[in-house]
Design a protein around this motif. Structure first.
Motif, PDB file in Angstrom:
ATOM      1  N   TRP A   1      11.955  -5.908 -98.918  1.00 17.44           N
ATOM      2  CA  TRP A   1      11.497  -7.287 -98.688  1.00 17.44           C
ATOM      3  C   TRP A   1      11.147  -7.406 -97.208  1.00 17.44           C
ATOM      4  O   TRP A   1      12.023  -7.379 -96.343  1.00 17.44           O
TER       5      TRP A   1
ATOM      6  N   VAL B   1       7.121 -13.885 -97.178  1.00 22.01           N
ATOM      7  CA  VAL B   1       7.735 -12.588 -97.486  1.00 22.01           C
ATOM      8  C   VAL B   1       6.762 -11.739 -98.297  1.00 22.01           C
ATOM      9  O   VAL B   1       5.909 -12.262 -99.014  1.00 22.01           O
TER      10      VAL B   1
ATOM     11  N   ASN C   1      13.815  -1.609-103.069  1.00 17.35           N
ATOM     12  CA  ASN C   1      12.991  -2.823-103.093  1.00 17.35           C
ATOM     13  C   ASN C   1      12.966  -3.415-101.692  1.00 17.35           C
ATOM     14  O   ASN C   1      13.951  -4.005-101.245  1.00 17.35           O
TER      15      ASN C   1
ATOM     16  N   PHE D   1       6.521  -7.815-100.565  1.00 19.83           N
ATOM     17  CA  PHE D   1       7.407  -6.847-101.239  1.00 19.83           C
ATOM     18  C   PHE D   1       6.747  -5.484-101.387  1.00 19.83           C
ATOM     19  O   PHE D   1       5.533  -5.381-101.451  1.00 19.83           O
ATOM     20  N   GLY D   2       7.592  -4.501-101.492  1.00 20.97           N
ATOM     21  CA  GLY D   2       7.122  -3.173-101.870  1.00 20.97           C
ATOM     22  C   GLY D   2       8.280  -2.468-102.546  1.00 20.97           C
ATOM     23  O   GLY D   2       9.445  -2.785-102.271  1.00 20.97           O
TER      24      GLY D   2
END
Lengths: 317, 174
Positions: A205, A174, A203, A176-177
Protein backbone atom coordinates in the motif's frame (compact mmCIF):
# COMPACT_ATOMS: atom_id res chain seq x y z
CA UNK A 1 7.37 -45.02 5.92
CA UNK A 2 6.07 -41.74 4.57
CA UNK A 3 8.70 -39.02 4.87
CA UNK A 4 7.69 -35.43 4.26
CA UNK A 5 8.84 -31.81 4.65
CA UNK A 6 12.46 -32.39 3.64
CA UNK A 7 12.71 -35.35 6.00
CA UNK A 8 11.46 -33.46 9.00
CA UNK A 9 8.52 -35.78 9.67
CA UNK A 10 8.19 -39.53 9.34
CA UNK A 11 4.85 -41.32 9.41
CA UNK A 12 5.08 -45.13 9.45
CA UNK A 13 2.53 -46.25 6.88
CA UNK A 14 1.46 -49.33 8.82
CA UNK A 15 -0.10 -47.09 11.48
CA UNK A 16 -3.54 -45.49 11.45
CA UNK A 17 -3.87 -41.73 11.83
CA UNK A 18 -6.74 -39.57 12.96
CA UNK A 19 -7.00 -36.91 10.26
CA UNK A 20 -8.08 -34.10 12.52
CA UNK A 21 -6.15 -34.85 15.65
CA UNK A 22 -2.80 -36.33 14.64
CA UNK A 23 -3.36 -39.21 17.00
CA UNK A 24 -1.87 -42.44 15.69
CA UNK A 25 -3.01 -45.97 16.39
CA UNK A 26 -0.73 -48.98 16.16
CA UNK A 27 -3.18 -51.86 15.79
CA UNK A 28 -0.62 -54.59 16.27
CA UNK A 29 1.01 -53.17 19.40
CA UNK A 30 -2.27 -51.62 20.58
CA UNK A 31 -0.61 -48.27 21.19
CA UNK A 32 -2.10 -44.80 20.81
CA UNK A 33 0.05 -41.70 20.65
CA UNK A 34 0.71 -38.41 18.97
CA UNK A 35 2.26 -38.43 15.50
CA UNK A 36 5.26 -36.25 14.70
CA UNK A 37 3.27 -33.55 12.93
CA UNK A 38 0.85 -33.42 15.86
CA UNK A 39 3.73 -32.96 18.26
CA UNK A 40 5.05 -30.09 16.17
CA UNK A 41 1.58 -28.53 15.99
CA UNK A 42 1.38 -28.42 19.77
CA UNK A 43 4.32 -26.05 20.02
CA UNK A 44 6.24 -27.09 23.13
CA UNK A 45 3.77 -29.30 25.04
CA UNK A 46 4.28 -29.12 28.79
CA UNK A 47 1.79 -31.54 30.32
CA UNK A 48 -0.34 -34.52 29.33
CA UNK A 49 -3.33 -35.60 31.44
CA UNK A 50 -5.53 -38.64 31.00
CA UNK A 51 -9.22 -37.73 31.03
CA UNK A 52 -10.64 -41.23 31.48
CA UNK A 53 -10.24 -43.93 34.12
CA UNK A 54 -9.59 -47.27 32.46
CA UNK A 55 -11.44 -47.20 29.17
CA UNK A 56 -11.47 -45.01 26.06
CA UNK A 57 -14.27 -44.64 23.53
CA UNK A 58 -13.79 -43.90 19.84
CA UNK A 59 -14.39 -40.25 19.02
CA UNK A 60 -14.59 -39.08 22.63
CA UNK A 61 -11.97 -36.97 24.45
CA UNK A 62 -9.40 -39.05 26.31
CA UNK A 63 -6.35 -36.87 26.80
CA UNK A 64 -5.67 -33.17 27.49
CA UNK A 65 -2.37 -31.64 26.46
CA UNK A 66 -1.16 -28.28 27.77
CA UNK A 67 1.21 -26.28 25.61
CA UNK A 68 2.23 -22.69 24.89
CA UNK A 69 -0.93 -22.40 22.82
CA UNK A 70 -3.27 -23.45 25.63
CA UNK A 71 -4.94 -26.76 26.41
CA UNK A 72 -5.99 -29.16 23.67
CA UNK A 73 -8.09 -32.27 24.12
CA UNK A 74 -7.61 -35.27 21.87
CA UNK A 75 -10.38 -37.65 20.83
CA UNK A 76 -9.74 -41.37 20.98
CA UNK A 77 -9.11 -43.06 17.61
CA UNK A 78 -10.64 -46.29 18.93
CA UNK A 79 -12.43 -47.87 21.87
CA UNK A 80 -10.72 -50.15 24.35
CA UNK A 81 -9.47 -50.85 27.86
CA UNK A 82 -6.30 -49.13 29.01
CA UNK A 83 -3.37 -51.27 30.08
CA UNK A 84 -0.80 -48.54 30.68
CA UNK A 85 -0.56 -44.76 30.48
CA UNK A 86 2.92 -43.34 30.09
CA UNK A 87 2.88 -40.35 32.40
CA UNK A 88 6.34 -39.22 31.32
CA UNK A 89 5.46 -39.40 27.66
CA UNK A 90 6.59 -35.86 26.94
CA UNK A 91 10.15 -36.54 28.03
CA UNK A 92 10.58 -39.12 25.29
CA UNK A 93 8.14 -37.86 22.73
CA UNK A 94 10.42 -35.26 21.27
CA UNK A 95 12.72 -37.98 20.03
CA UNK A 96 10.24 -40.71 19.18
CA UNK A 97 6.50 -40.18 19.20
CA UNK A 98 5.81 -43.70 17.93
CA UNK A 99 7.59 -45.99 20.39
CA UNK A 100 9.17 -44.28 23.39
CA UNK A 101 6.70 -41.47 23.80
CA UNK A 102 3.45 -43.36 23.50
CA UNK A 103 0.56 -42.06 25.55
CA UNK A 104 -1.52 -45.17 26.03
CA UNK A 105 -1.17 -48.91 25.63
CA UNK A 106 -4.46 -50.80 25.38
CA UNK A 107 -5.40 -54.28 26.51
CA UNK A 108 -7.79 -54.68 23.61
CA UNK A 109 -9.34 -52.66 20.83
CA UNK A 110 -13.06 -52.98 20.26
CA UNK A 111 -13.91 -50.28 17.70
CA UNK A 112 -12.11 -47.88 15.37
CA UNK A 113 -13.13 -44.29 14.64
CA UNK A 114 -14.33 -44.03 11.02
CA UNK A 115 -12.03 -41.11 10.26
CA UNK A 116 -8.73 -42.99 10.48
CA UNK A 117 -6.47 -43.28 7.47
CA UNK A 118 -3.51 -45.51 6.72
CA UNK A 119 -1.21 -46.82 3.98
CA UNK A 120 -1.10 -44.90 0.74
CA UNK A 121 -3.71 -42.45 1.97
CA UNK A 122 -1.31 -40.94 4.46
CA UNK A 123 1.02 -39.06 2.15
CA UNK A 124 -1.32 -36.51 0.55
CA UNK A 125 -2.97 -35.82 3.89
CA UNK A 126 0.35 -35.44 5.71
CA UNK A 127 1.79 -33.16 3.03
CA UNK A 128 -1.23 -30.92 3.33
CA UNK A 129 -1.01 -30.87 7.10
CA UNK A 130 2.69 -30.15 7.03
CA UNK A 131 2.08 -27.26 4.65
CA UNK A 132 -0.23 -25.73 7.20
CA UNK A 133 2.22 -26.48 9.96
CA UNK A 134 5.18 -25.18 8.06
CA UNK A 135 3.39 -21.91 7.52
CA UNK A 136 3.93 -22.00 3.84
CA UNK A 137 1.48 -19.48 2.44
CA UNK A 138 1.08 -15.99 3.80
CA UNK A 139 -0.50 -12.69 2.91
CA UNK A 140 1.32 -9.61 4.24
CA UNK A 141 0.06 -6.08 3.92
CA UNK A 142 2.94 -3.61 3.73
CA UNK A 143 2.48 0.13 4.16
CA UNK A 144 4.93 2.33 2.25
CA UNK A 145 5.48 5.88 3.53
CA UNK A 146 7.91 8.76 3.14
CA UNK A 147 8.13 12.27 1.70
CA UNK A 148 6.53 13.01 -1.63
CA UNK A 149 8.78 12.37 -4.67
CA UNK A 150 11.22 10.03 -2.91
CA UNK A 151 10.16 7.27 -5.31
CA UNK A 152 7.66 5.23 -3.31
CA UNK A 153 5.45 4.46 -6.29
CA UNK A 154 8.49 3.74 -8.45
CA UNK A 155 9.73 1.22 -5.86
CA UNK A 156 6.32 -0.43 -5.73
CA UNK A 157 6.06 -0.61 -9.53
CA UNK A 158 9.61 -1.95 -9.86
CA UNK A 159 8.82 -4.65 -7.30
CA UNK A 160 5.39 -5.69 -8.55
CA UNK A 161 5.78 -5.16 -12.31
CA UNK A 162 9.56 -4.97 -12.73
CA UNK A 163 9.82 -1.80 -14.76
CA UNK A 164 10.70 1.82 -14.15
CA UNK A 165 8.33 4.52 -15.22
CA UNK A 166 9.73 8.02 -15.41
CA UNK A 167 7.59 11.02 -14.45
CA UNK A 168 5.08 9.10 -12.36
CA UNK A 169 2.19 11.29 -11.26
CA UNK A 170 1.73 12.16 -7.62
CA UNK A 171 -0.19 9.43 -5.80
CA UNK A 172 -3.67 10.47 -4.74
CA UNK A 173 -4.65 8.96 -1.40
CA UNK A 174 -3.28 5.45 -1.81
CA UNK A 175 -2.11 3.11 -4.56
CA UNK A 176 -1.72 -0.69 -4.47
CA UNK A 177 0.49 -3.35 -5.89
CA UNK A 178 0.76 -7.04 -5.16
CA UNK A 179 3.30 -9.74 -5.83
CA UNK A 180 3.91 -13.24 -4.56
CA UNK A 181 7.42 -14.11 -3.49
CA UNK A 182 8.92 -17.44 -2.51
CA UNK A 183 11.61 -17.34 0.07
CA UNK A 184 13.19 -19.33 2.86
CA UNK A 185 14.56 -18.80 6.32
CA UNK A 186 17.14 -20.91 8.12
CA UNK A 187 16.05 -21.36 11.71
CA UNK A 188 18.06 -22.74 14.59
CA UNK A 189 14.97 -23.19 16.74
CA UNK A 190 15.19 -26.49 18.66
CA UNK A 191 11.82 -27.87 17.60
CA UNK A 192 11.85 -26.63 14.02
CA UNK A 193 15.55 -26.38 13.26
CA UNK A 194 16.00 -26.32 9.54
CA UNK A 195 14.88 -24.28 6.59
CA UNK A 196 11.42 -22.77 6.48
CA UNK A 197 10.27 -22.31 2.93
CA UNK A 198 7.27 -20.08 2.55
CA UNK A 199 5.34 -18.05 0.04
CA UNK A 200 4.27 -14.52 0.86
CA UNK A 201 1.76 -12.45 -1.03
CA UNK A 202 3.13 -8.93 -0.51
CA UNK A 203 0.32 -6.40 -0.72
CA UNK A 204 2.06 -3.06 -0.95
CA UNK A 205 0.00 0.00 0.00
CA UNK A 206 1.75 3.07 -1.33
CA UNK A 207 0.42 5.99 0.75
CA UNK A 208 0.52 9.50 -0.68
CA UNK A 209 3.33 11.54 0.87
CA UNK A 210 1.91 15.02 0.52
CA UNK A 211 1.00 16.94 3.68
CA UNK A 212 -2.61 17.32 2.51
CA UNK A 213 -3.08 13.57 3.10
CA UNK A 214 -1.75 13.64 6.66
CA UNK A 215 -5.21 13.40 8.18
CA UNK A 216 -6.49 10.43 6.17
CA UNK A 217 -3.26 8.49 5.68
CA UNK A 218 -3.55 6.77 9.05
CA UNK A 219 -6.68 4.84 8.08
CA UNK A 220 -4.75 2.93 5.44
CA UNK A 221 -2.31 1.48 7.97
CA UNK A 222 -4.94 -0.93 9.29
CA UNK A 223 -3.80 -4.58 9.50
CA UNK A 224 -0.40 -3.80 7.93
CA UNK A 225 2.17 -6.36 9.05
CA UNK A 226 5.21 -4.41 7.96
CA UNK A 227 6.34 -1.01 6.75
CA UNK A 228 8.69 0.61 4.29
CA UNK A 229 9.91 4.10 5.20
CA UNK A 230 11.53 5.73 2.19
CA UNK A 231 13.86 8.66 1.67
CA UNK A 232 15.88 9.91 -1.28
CA UNK A 233 19.66 9.73 -0.79
CA UNK A 234 19.88 12.68 -3.18
CA UNK A 235 17.53 14.78 -1.03
CA UNK A 236 18.69 15.44 2.57
CA UNK A 237 15.37 17.06 3.42
CA UNK A 238 13.57 13.78 2.89
CA UNK A 239 16.05 12.16 5.30
CA UNK A 240 15.53 14.92 7.86
CA UNK A 241 11.78 14.29 7.76
CA UNK A 242 12.11 10.63 8.77
CA UNK A 243 11.14 11.32 12.40
CA UNK A 244 7.72 12.45 11.22
CA UNK A 245 7.18 9.18 9.33
CA UNK A 246 8.44 7.04 12.19
CA UNK A 247 6.07 8.83 14.52
CA UNK A 248 3.21 8.36 12.04
CA UNK A 249 4.00 4.65 11.84
CA UNK A 250 4.22 4.10 15.58
CA UNK A 251 1.06 6.05 16.22
CA UNK A 252 -0.95 3.94 13.76
CA UNK A 253 0.67 0.52 13.95
CA UNK A 254 3.00 0.37 16.94
CA UNK A 255 6.14 -1.69 16.46
CA UNK A 256 6.11 -3.73 13.25
CA UNK A 257 8.97 -5.05 11.12
CA UNK A 258 10.16 -1.98 9.25
CA UNK A 259 12.61 -1.43 6.45
CA UNK A 260 14.29 1.95 6.03
CA UNK A 261 14.97 2.54 2.35
CA UNK A 262 17.40 5.02 0.83
CA UNK A 263 16.15 5.21 -2.75
CA UNK A 264 17.80 6.62 -5.90
CA UNK A 265 21.20 5.02 -5.30
CA UNK A 266 21.83 5.60 -9.02
CA UNK A 267 22.02 9.38 -8.38
CA UNK A 268 24.62 11.55 -6.68
CA UNK A 269 24.64 10.89 -2.96
CA UNK A 270 23.85 13.68 -0.49
CA UNK A 271 22.99 11.45 2.48
CA UNK A 272 25.75 9.05 3.47
CA UNK A 273 25.10 5.36 3.81
CA UNK A 274 26.37 5.51 7.39
CA UNK A 275 23.76 8.14 8.31
CA UNK A 276 21.00 5.92 6.98
CA UNK A 277 22.39 2.86 8.72
CA UNK A 278 22.75 4.70 12.05
CA UNK A 279 19.15 5.90 11.85
CA UNK A 280 17.93 2.37 11.13
CA UNK A 281 19.95 0.86 13.99
CA UNK A 282 18.68 3.53 16.39
CA UNK A 283 15.07 2.61 15.61
CA UNK A 284 15.53 -1.14 15.21
CA UNK A 285 14.79 -1.07 11.46
CA UNK A 286 16.30 -3.04 8.63
CA UNK A 287 18.22 -0.84 6.20
CA UNK A 288 18.75 -0.99 2.45
CA UNK A 289 19.79 1.47 -0.23
CA UNK A 290 18.18 0.77 -3.56
CA UNK A 291 17.41 2.14 -6.98
CA UNK A 292 13.90 1.79 -8.36
CA UNK A 293 15.38 2.94 -11.67
CA UNK A 294 17.94 0.15 -12.05
CA UNK A 295 16.15 -2.36 -9.81
CA UNK A 296 19.20 -2.68 -7.56
CA UNK A 297 18.28 -4.36 -4.22
CA UNK A 298 14.52 -3.96 -4.72
CA UNK A 299 13.56 -7.64 -4.73
CA UNK A 300 16.08 -8.46 -2.00
CA UNK A 301 14.73 -5.85 0.37
CA UNK A 302 11.14 -7.07 0.05
CA UNK A 303 12.38 -10.58 0.74
CA UNK A 304 14.19 -9.37 3.86
CA UNK A 305 11.06 -7.68 5.09
CA UNK A 306 8.93 -10.77 4.38
CA UNK A 307 11.28 -12.90 6.49
CA UNK A 308 11.14 -10.44 9.39
CA UNK A 309 7.34 -10.41 9.29
CA UNK A 310 7.25 -14.20 9.06
CA UNK A 311 9.49 -14.49 12.12
CA UNK A 312 7.28 -12.13 14.08
CA UNK A 313 4.11 -13.88 12.97
CA UNK A 314 5.39 -17.25 14.11
CA UNK A 315 7.33 -16.12 17.18
CA UNK A 316 10.57 -17.48 15.84
CA UNK A 317 13.72 -16.18 17.57
CA UNK B 1 -6.85 -62.39 14.76
CA UNK B 2 -10.08 -62.45 12.76
CA UNK B 3 -11.30 -59.60 14.84
CA UNK B 4 -8.16 -57.61 13.99
CA UNK B 5 -8.59 -58.26 10.26
CA UNK B 6 -12.18 -57.10 10.44
CA UNK B 7 -11.09 -53.94 12.18
CA UNK B 8 -8.43 -53.26 9.55
CA UNK B 9 -10.89 -53.91 6.76
CA UNK B 10 -13.44 -51.57 8.35
CA UNK B 11 -10.81 -48.90 8.72
CA UNK B 12 -9.68 -49.32 5.10
CA UNK B 13 -13.25 -48.92 3.86
CA UNK B 14 -13.74 -45.88 6.03
CA UNK B 15 -10.47 -44.45 4.85
CA UNK B 16 -11.44 -44.74 1.21
CA UNK B 17 -14.62 -42.83 1.89
CA UNK B 18 -12.84 -40.19 3.81
CA UNK B 19 -11.13 -38.24 1.09
CA UNK B 20 -14.34 -36.52 0.16
CA UNK B 21 -16.25 -34.22 2.42
CA UNK B 22 -17.52 -35.80 5.61
CA UNK B 23 -20.74 -33.83 5.43
CA UNK B 24 -21.47 -33.62 1.71
CA UNK B 25 -21.88 -36.53 -0.64
CA UNK B 26 -19.95 -36.76 -3.92
CA UNK B 27 -23.12 -35.93 -5.78
CA UNK B 28 -23.67 -32.81 -3.71
CA UNK B 29 -20.06 -31.67 -4.14
CA UNK B 30 -20.28 -32.08 -7.91
CA UNK B 31 -23.57 -30.22 -8.06
CA UNK B 32 -22.20 -27.31 -6.04
CA UNK B 33 -19.12 -27.03 -8.24
CA UNK B 34 -21.20 -27.21 -11.40
CA UNK B 35 -23.62 -24.52 -10.25
CA UNK B 36 -20.85 -22.28 -9.00
CA UNK B 37 -19.11 -22.44 -12.37
CA UNK B 38 -22.34 -21.59 -14.14
CA UNK B 39 -23.21 -18.48 -12.16
CA UNK B 40 -20.14 -17.26 -10.35
CA UNK B 41 -16.62 -16.06 -11.02
CA UNK B 42 -15.31 -16.25 -7.48
CA UNK B 43 -15.70 -15.54 -3.80
CA UNK B 44 -13.27 -14.16 -1.29
CA UNK B 45 -13.18 -13.15 2.34
CA UNK B 46 -10.61 -10.59 3.44
CA UNK B 47 -9.80 -8.53 6.50
CA UNK B 48 -11.08 -5.01 6.26
CA UNK B 49 -7.41 -4.05 5.99
CA UNK B 50 -7.36 -5.83 2.62
CA UNK B 51 -5.53 -9.14 3.19
CA UNK B 52 -7.38 -12.05 1.61
CA UNK B 53 -7.89 -14.91 4.09
CA UNK B 54 -9.94 -17.27 1.97
CA UNK B 55 -10.78 -17.35 -1.71
CA UNK B 56 -12.53 -19.66 -4.12
CA UNK B 57 -11.59 -18.49 -7.57
CA UNK B 58 -13.40 -19.84 -10.61
CA UNK B 59 -12.34 -17.24 -13.19
CA UNK B 60 -8.52 -17.14 -13.08
CA UNK B 61 -8.42 -13.69 -14.68
CA UNK B 62 -9.85 -12.03 -11.56
CA UNK B 63 -7.08 -10.23 -9.71
CA UNK B 64 -8.50 -10.98 -6.31
CA UNK B 65 -5.64 -9.51 -4.27
CA UNK B 66 -5.80 -6.17 -6.05
CA UNK B 67 -9.58 -6.04 -5.89
CA UNK B 68 -9.55 -6.84 -2.17
CA UNK B 69 -7.10 -4.01 -1.53
CA UNK B 70 -9.22 -1.63 -3.56
CA UNK B 71 -12.43 -2.57 -1.79
CA UNK B 72 -10.72 -2.39 1.59
CA UNK B 73 -9.43 1.11 0.82
CA UNK B 74 -12.87 2.18 -0.34
CA UNK B 75 -14.39 0.76 2.81
CA UNK B 76 -11.80 2.50 5.02
CA UNK B 77 -12.28 5.79 3.28
CA UNK B 78 -16.06 5.44 3.60
CA UNK B 79 -15.86 4.59 7.27
CA UNK B 80 -13.67 7.62 7.97
CA UNK B 81 -15.69 10.10 5.95
CA UNK B 82 -19.25 9.04 5.20
CA UNK B 83 -20.00 6.09 7.49
CA UNK B 84 -19.32 2.36 7.51
CA UNK B 85 -20.09 0.56 4.27
CA UNK B 86 -22.18 -2.50 5.01
CA UNK B 87 -23.07 -3.49 1.50
CA UNK B 88 -22.00 -2.47 -2.00
CA UNK B 89 -23.56 -3.66 -5.20
CA UNK B 90 -21.86 -2.92 -8.50
CA UNK B 91 -23.78 -3.51 -11.70
CA UNK B 92 -23.16 -2.96 -15.39
CA UNK B 93 -19.66 -4.43 -15.70
CA UNK B 94 -18.59 -7.82 -17.06
CA UNK B 95 -18.58 -8.85 -13.47
CA UNK B 96 -21.05 -8.02 -10.75
CA UNK B 97 -19.93 -7.82 -7.15
CA UNK B 98 -21.86 -8.16 -3.96
CA UNK B 99 -19.84 -6.94 -1.01
CA UNK B 100 -20.74 -7.40 2.63
CA UNK B 101 -18.80 -6.06 5.59
CA UNK B 102 -19.06 -7.44 9.13
CA UNK B 103 -16.76 -8.43 12.04
CA UNK B 104 -13.83 -6.47 10.54
CA UNK B 105 -14.13 -8.79 7.55
CA UNK B 106 -15.32 -8.21 4.01
CA UNK B 107 -16.80 -10.87 1.79
CA UNK B 108 -17.12 -10.38 -1.96
CA UNK B 109 -19.12 -12.49 -4.40
CA UNK B 110 -18.32 -12.11 -8.10
CA UNK B 111 -21.15 -13.03 -10.44
CA UNK B 112 -21.59 -13.28 -14.14
CA UNK B 113 -23.78 -10.37 -15.26
CA UNK B 114 -27.56 -10.62 -14.95
CA UNK B 115 -27.61 -13.66 -12.70
CA UNK B 116 -30.68 -13.84 -10.46
CA UNK B 117 -29.55 -13.16 -6.90
CA UNK B 118 -32.58 -14.02 -4.79
CA UNK B 119 -31.75 -14.53 -1.09
CA UNK B 120 -28.13 -13.81 -1.88
CA UNK B 121 -27.47 -11.03 0.59
CA UNK B 122 -28.76 -13.18 3.42
CA UNK B 123 -26.68 -16.17 2.29
CA UNK B 124 -23.55 -14.05 1.99
CA UNK B 125 -24.04 -12.88 5.53
CA UNK B 126 -24.57 -16.45 6.73
CA UNK B 127 -21.31 -17.42 5.05
CA UNK B 128 -19.46 -14.57 6.74
CA UNK B 129 -21.03 -15.45 10.11
CA UNK B 130 -19.87 -19.02 9.67
CA UNK B 131 -16.35 -18.00 8.72
CA UNK B 132 -16.10 -15.79 11.78
CA UNK B 133 -17.47 -18.51 14.03
CA UNK B 134 -15.00 -21.11 12.78
CA UNK B 135 -11.92 -18.86 12.77
CA UNK B 136 -12.75 -16.25 15.42
CA UNK B 137 -9.58 -16.85 17.39
CA UNK B 138 -7.25 -16.75 14.39
CA UNK B 139 -8.97 -13.67 12.97
CA UNK B 140 -8.65 -11.81 16.24
CA UNK B 141 -5.02 -12.83 16.57
CA UNK B 142 -4.39 -11.33 13.13
CA UNK B 143 -3.07 -14.61 11.69
CA UNK B 144 -2.00 -14.41 8.06
CA UNK B 145 -1.13 -18.06 7.44
CA UNK B 146 -3.63 -18.87 4.72
CA UNK B 147 -3.25 -22.61 5.35
CA UNK B 148 -5.34 -22.14 8.48
CA UNK B 149 -8.34 -20.98 6.48
CA UNK B 150 -8.20 -23.57 3.67
CA UNK B 151 -10.59 -25.92 5.39
CA UNK B 152 -13.42 -23.43 4.96
CA UNK B 153 -14.00 -24.75 1.44
CA UNK B 154 -16.31 -27.43 2.81
CA UNK B 155 -18.35 -24.86 4.74
CA UNK B 156 -18.61 -22.82 1.55
CA UNK B 157 -20.00 -25.82 -0.32
CA UNK B 158 -22.59 -26.34 2.42
CA UNK B 159 -23.67 -22.69 2.26
CA UNK B 160 -23.97 -22.88 -1.52
CA UNK B 161 -26.01 -26.06 -1.26
CA UNK B 162 -28.39 -24.36 1.15
CA UNK B 163 -28.68 -21.48 -1.29
CA UNK B 164 -29.51 -23.89 -4.09
CA UNK B 165 -32.17 -25.46 -1.89
CA UNK B 166 -33.77 -22.06 -1.34
CA UNK B 167 -33.75 -21.38 -5.07
CA UNK B 168 -35.37 -24.78 -5.68
CA UNK B 169 -32.37 -25.97 -7.68
CA UNK B 170 -31.62 -28.80 -5.29
CA UNK B 171 -33.94 -31.13 -3.45
CA UNK B 172 -32.83 -33.56 -0.76
CA UNK B 173 -33.72 -37.18 -1.32
CA UNK B 174 -36.30 -38.38 1.17
Amino acid sequence: MVTIADGRYDLPDELYYSKNQHVFLNLKKKIIGLDQIGYAFLNNPTEISLLVDDEIKAGLPFVAIASEQGVTTLNAPCSGKIEKFNEKALEDMEYDTYANGFIIKLKEISDIAPTLITGEKIESWAINEAKTLLRSNYSFKIIEIGDTAVGKTAIKVRFTDNYFKKDLKTTLGVDFGTKEIKTSYLSTDLLFSGTYRFTARMNVWDAAGQDMYDKIRGIYFKDAKGALICYDINNPLSFNHLDKWVSDLEENLGKVPTLLIGNKSDLERKVSRQEGLNYAIKHGFLFVECSAKTGENVDDMFEKLAIEIFKKEENIE
Amino acid sequence: MNNMNALEEKSNNDTQNNHKSKILTDEQCNLVQKKLKKFMLGIFICRDGGDVLFSYQIDPSLKIDLISNFIAALSMFGEENVGQIKRIFIEGLDVEMNIISKYDLITVFFFKPNVVKDHLEKEAEILLDRFYLVFKEQIEQGKTNLGIFLKFEEELCLCVLNYLRKLGLYKDEI
